[in-house]
Scaffold this motif. Sequence first.
Motif, short mmCIF file in Angstrom:
data_model
loop_
_atom_site.label_atom_id
_atom_site.label_comp_id
_atom_site.label_asym_id
_atom_site.label_seq_id
_atom_site.Cartn_x
_atom_site.Cartn_y
_atom_site.Cartn_z
N UNK A 495 0.84 -1.20 0.00
CA UNK A 495 0.00 0.00 0.00
C UNK A 495 0.88 1.25 0.00
N UNK A 534 3.99 15.10 1.65
CA UNK A 534 3.34 13.79 1.61
C UNK A 534 4.37 12.70 1.28
N UNK A 537 6.63 12.05 4.18
CA UNK A 537 5.94 11.27 5.21
C UNK A 537 5.85 9.80 4.81
N UNK A 557 -1.67 -3.20 18.08
CA UNK A 557 -1.60 -2.69 16.71
C UNK A 557 -1.44 -3.76 15.66
N UNK A 559 -3.54 -6.06 14.56
CA UNK A 559 -4.68 -6.65 13.89
C UNK A 559 -4.91 -6.17 12.51
N UNK B 8 -8.26 -2.96 13.31
CA UNK B 8 -7.33 -3.46 12.27
C UNK B 8 -6.17 -2.51 12.06
N UNK B 9 -5.07 -3.07 11.54
CA UNK B 9 -3.92 -2.24 11.22
C UNK B 9 -3.03 -2.83 10.12
N UNK B 10 -3.49 -3.87 9.46
CA UNK B 10 -2.72 -4.51 8.39
C UNK B 10 -1.44 -5.14 8.90
N UNK B 39 -2.44 6.26 14.95
CA UNK B 39 -1.65 6.27 16.19
C UNK B 39 -0.92 7.61 16.33
N UNK B 42 2.87 7.63 16.08
CA UNK B 42 3.46 7.58 14.74
C UNK B 42 3.50 8.98 14.13
N UNK B 53 1.17 16.10 7.06
CA UNK B 53 1.15 15.18 5.92
C UNK B 53 1.17 13.73 6.39
N UNK B 54 1.96 13.46 7.42
CA UNK B 54 2.01 12.09 7.96
C UNK B 54 0.63 11.69 8.47
N UNK B 56 -2.26 12.93 7.50
CA UNK B 56 -3.14 12.76 6.33
C UNK B 56 -2.89 11.41 5.66
N UNK B 57 -1.63 11.03 5.56
CA UNK B 57 -1.32 9.76 4.89
C UNK B 57 -1.77 8.56 5.73
N UNK B 58 -1.67 8.69 7.05
CA UNK B 58 -2.15 7.58 7.90
C UNK B 58 -3.67 7.45 7.77
N UNK B 60 -5.31 8.21 5.07
CA UNK B 60 -5.47 7.62 3.73
C UNK B 60 -5.32 6.10 3.82
N UNK B 61 -4.28 5.68 4.54
CA UNK B 61 -4.03 4.25 4.67
C UNK B 61 -5.19 3.59 5.42
N UNK B 64 -8.19 3.14 3.25
CA UNK B 64 -8.01 2.06 2.28
C UNK B 64 -8.18 0.69 2.95
N UNK B 68 -11.09 -2.27 2.33
CA UNK B 68 -10.80 -3.67 1.97
C UNK B 68 -11.54 -4.61 2.94
#
Lengths: 559, 146
Positions: A495, A534, A537, A557, A559, B8-10, B39, B42, B53-54, B56-58, B60-61, B64, B68
Amino acid sequence: MANLWNMAARAFAAQGESIILQEIAFVLLLTIAALVAILIRRVRLPYTVALVIVGLVLALFPNFITLNISSELILAVLVPPLVFEATLAIKWRDLRGDLPLVLLLAVGGTLLSTVIVGVLVFQFLDIPLLGALAFGALISATDPVAVVAFFKQLGVSRRLSILLEGESLFNDGVAVVVFNLAIAAAATALVSQAAVSFNFLGAVGEFLRVSLVGLGVGLLLGFAVAYLVLRSIDDHLIETATTVALAFGAYVAAEQLHASGLLAVVAAGLVVGNVGLDRTSPTTRLTLDNFWEFMAFVANSLVFLLIGIRIQLGQLVQFAVPIGVAVLAVLFSRAISVYLLTALHNRLTPERLDVPRRYRHVMFWGGLRGAISLALALTIGGNLFGQTIATEMQVMAFGVVLFTILVQGTTIEAMINRLGLVQKQPAAIENQRRLAVVYARQAGRRELNRLHAEGFLYHDLWQAMNSVYDEEIDDARAALRDHLEMHPELERSMYLQTRADVVKAERNAISDAAARAFISAKVQEELLIEMDARLAALDQLLAEDGRLNEHGPAEGEDG
Amino acid sequence: MADIICAIRAGEGSRAVQNAAIRVARAQNDGLLFLYVVDQRLVEARDESIRPSARAELYWMGRTLLRIAVARAHAAGLRDATWAIREGEVGQEIAGAVVEHGARMLFMGASRHAGGRPNAALSLAERLRDTIGVAVDIVSPSLEDA
C-alpha cells in the motif's frame, strides 16, 4: 614595456591553460565515474571496486589524465562532503541510546586499532614506528556505507545500522586527528634529525584539545546556521547554499584553530540534520538530500579513481606481502576492538542495552574501509618516510580497502542471513516474485493485443493465446492473493509503495498543469510543497514499516 | 451502534482477525464495525514540518484498509459491516469506540510469534476487559500459515 606585456600575457595564458587542463581532467573523471555507475548496473560488482579497477587501468596511460590535487585539497574538499552527507541522516533519537557505546568504539576502538595495526606493521614490515602508527590511524577509519545499504535492503535492525554508522562518523574524525599527530611527530623527528621522545600525556592532551575544539566549532556553527537560517528562512536554494558554506566553513574554521576539521563537520552535520531540518519545508529537505547525495557521490568517485590512478598495477604484486600483513593486522585489530569493547560495554550497562553476540559478528566483519582511509593515504608524501615507504603505505591502504570491499563487502549478506538477522525477508521476496509474474504476464498480453491490433496475428491464434494468457494471469493473481493471505503484513508495504507512486504522479501532474499555464507558479509552488511533504511522510512510514515488523507491533496494533 | 468491533492495522494477524470477526458476526447476526486508529505516536515521531502530511497519509491508509475489510465482509455475505477511523492513543481510542458504539465484543489481531516478548495485544486486551468490561478475542494467524 612591450616585452613585459608579452611576458605577462604568456603567464596569464599559461595559467589559463593550466586551469583548462585541470577542468578537462575533472570533467573526464566525472564522465568516467558516471560511465562506471552505468556499467555496474549490468555487472554484479561494487561501485567502488569498479572505480578502482578503472583507475588502475587509467594508470597504465599516465598522460591521459593529469590532475594535480594536493593532499590538503583532498582532505579539505573531498572529505567534508562525504562526512557531512552521512551525518545529515543520523537522527539523535536513534543515536542517543547507544551514544556511549558509539563513542567507546569510535575513540577507544580507533586508538586500540591504531596501536595494534601500528605495532604489527612496525614489527613485520620495514616501516618506522611513527609511519606505522600513521598507517594504523588512517586504516582505522571505517566506512560501512555499503554494509548499511545491505541492512536497509534486507531489513536488518536499525540499532545495528546506527552502531556501525555512528561509530564510522566519529572514528573518521578521530582517525584523522591521530593520523595528524603521528605525521606531526614524524615531521618533528625529521627536523630535529632524532627520534622524538614520546610524551604520552602531551599526546593525550593534544588529542583532547584538537577533538573538543573541533566538535565545539562544529556545534557553534551548526546551531548558528540552524537557528539563523534553516529555521528562519524558507528558501531551498538559500538553505542548500548555507549548508555548503557550513560543511566547508566548519572544516576550515576548525583547521585554522589547529583543531579537527572533520569532527567539526560531524558536529555541524548532526546539528543541521536534527535541529536545522526539523522545521524546514519538505521541498528544502528533498533538495538538500539530493544535493548532498550527489556531492558524496562525486567525492567518493574522485577519491577511488584518484587512488586507482596513483597506484601502479605492478605495485600490487611488488607489495603483496605488506598488503597481506596489513589485511591480517586490520582484521585482528578490528576483532579485538569490537569484541573487547562491546564485552566491556555489556558488563557496565544494564542488560537491555547489551549488544547481542550476532550483532558483534556483523560489526566485526562489517567494518569496511573506504574513502577516508584512501584520502589520508593520498596525503602521505615522500618527504617524511621516503618515497618507497610512502608508496608502500599507499598501496597497503589500497589493498586493505580493496580486500574489505571485495571480500567482506560481498560476504556480509550471507553472514547476516546465516545469523538470522534478516526479518521476514523470504516472505517479502516471494511476494515480489509473485507480483513480478502478474506484471510480466500482463505485459505479455498487452504486446499480444498490440500485435493482433496491428494485423500481425490472425484472429484464431490471437484468441487462443489470449485465453492461455487469461488463465495464466488468473493463476498468478490467485498465487499473489494466497501469499498475501498468509502474510497480510506485506499488504501494508504494498500500500505505502503504491501510495508513494500515485502521489508522485500527482506531483508530476501539477508541474504539467503549470507548464500548460493552467495554474500559476505560486499555486504550483504551494501544491508542490504539500506533495513533497506527503512524499517525505510516506518515505518515513515505508522505512519504518520494516522496523515495526522487526520489533513487533506496538500495543494493540497487530490486527 | 455495532455489536462487534474489529480493530485493524494490516499487521500479521489482520487477515485472521477480520475473518474471525466476520464469521462470528454472521453467525450471531450482529453488526460489525471495523476500526482503524491513527496512532498519535506515529504522527508525533515525525519532524514538525511533515506531521500534518504524515497524519493525512495515515488517514489515507486507514480508509483504504477499512474499505478492503468491509468489502471482504460484504463478499462473505455480511451486509451490516461499516467502518470508522479515530485518532489518538491506540488503547484509549479502541476503548472509546467500544463504549460509544455499545459493542459487546472486540476482536484484535496478534502476531504469529512474539519472539519471547510479552505480547502487547494480550496486555491491552486484559486492560480493556478490566476497564470497560468488553469481551476481547485475540486472534493470531496459525503457525502453519507461516
